[in-house]
Enzyme design. Sequence first.
Site, PDB file in Angstrom:
ATOM      1  N   ASP A  67       0.809  -1.219   0.000  1.00  0.00           N
ATOM      2  CA  ASP A  67       0.000   0.000   0.000  1.00  0.00           C
ATOM      3  C   ASP A  67       0.843   1.270   0.000  1.00  0.00           C
ATOM      4  O   ASP A  67       2.065   1.223   0.177  1.00  0.00           O
ATOM      5  CB  ASP A  67      -0.965  -0.007   1.203  1.00  0.00           C
ATOM      6  CG  ASP A  67      -0.282  -0.436   2.504  1.00  0.00           C
ATOM      7  OD1 ASP A  67       0.965  -0.394   2.565  1.00  0.00           O
ATOM      8  OD2 ASP A  67      -0.982  -0.794   3.458  1.00  0.00           O
ATOM      9  N   ASN A 136      -7.502  -3.119  14.231  1.00  0.00           N
ATOM     10  CA  ASN A 136      -8.879  -3.423  13.812  1.00  0.00           C
ATOM     11  C   ASN A 136      -8.953  -4.587  12.825  1.00  0.00           C
ATOM     12  O   ASN A 136      -9.987  -4.825  12.214  1.00  0.00           O
ATOM     13  CB  ASN A 136      -9.534  -2.161  13.206  1.00  0.00           C
ATOM     14  CG  ASN A 136      -8.844  -1.688  11.939  1.00  0.00           C
ATOM     15  OD1 ASN A 136      -7.900  -2.315  11.458  1.00  0.00           O
ATOM     16  ND2 ASN A 136      -9.314  -0.580  11.380  1.00  0.00           N
TER      17      ASN A 136
END
Length: 244
Positions: A67, A136
């Site tokens: 990313d 998360n």
Amino acid sequence: MNVIKVKDYQEMSKEACKIVVEKIKELDRPVLGFATGSTPIGLYQCLIEEYNKKNVSFQDVTTFNLDEYVGLAPDDPRSYYYFMMDQLFNHVDVPQENIHIPNGVTSDLEKECHDFEESIRKAGQIDLQILGIGPNGHIGFNEPGTKFSSRTHVVKLTESTRNANSRFFDSIEEVPTEAITMGIETILECKEIILLVSGENKAETVAQLLNGDITEDFPASALHKHNNVTVIADEAAMKYVNKD
Ligand code: PGA
């Protein structure tokens, strides 16, 4: 999912390093997927040491990174391009043209995502992908709710991720709001995956990964659909998991 429980961060890094070095030696033209964040830094240091000892060469290695932030240029010290050059690529002999990191400052982000996928396909798929995991459950920048069928795409970062990453910026306002990330399906097409996790602050995340449901609300749970995933976790991260 294989789980290797190790003592601490250093052992996690060494164990991962061993697997990466073996993969490079095993293949004629290895294609490796790398990750950013604090977790893989020890692995990169170990790889540089192995390179300096002439135990491994990156001459024939092709790399893809998961990313990049939208809006940060490669020469911005907070970009993932800069991070990878600084932490690994500048210190080994990987040819510059073999390095693939999404470009977060192009005027056509959709084309960038498409071209990135195309480059992976042309390289013959990723042989070994290194992953970290966000608190998360995100992998790459695939935040909760991302479709398991997603390919490389532009994401809006959650407040929790921007908060977690604000330690690298002067203030939370400076943390980009978007990123380009390999999709979940793209990650699942990698032939082998190593997920690194260290520290007590990830203990609940690891417990959910290993014992929780497979759901798009917890992106890393998609890894249960893959048949060659190894989690290397240290004792602190395994606090809530019973495994000796
Ligand atoms: P970290 O980040 O290695 O800095 O904990 C992991 C991630 O967010 O994927």
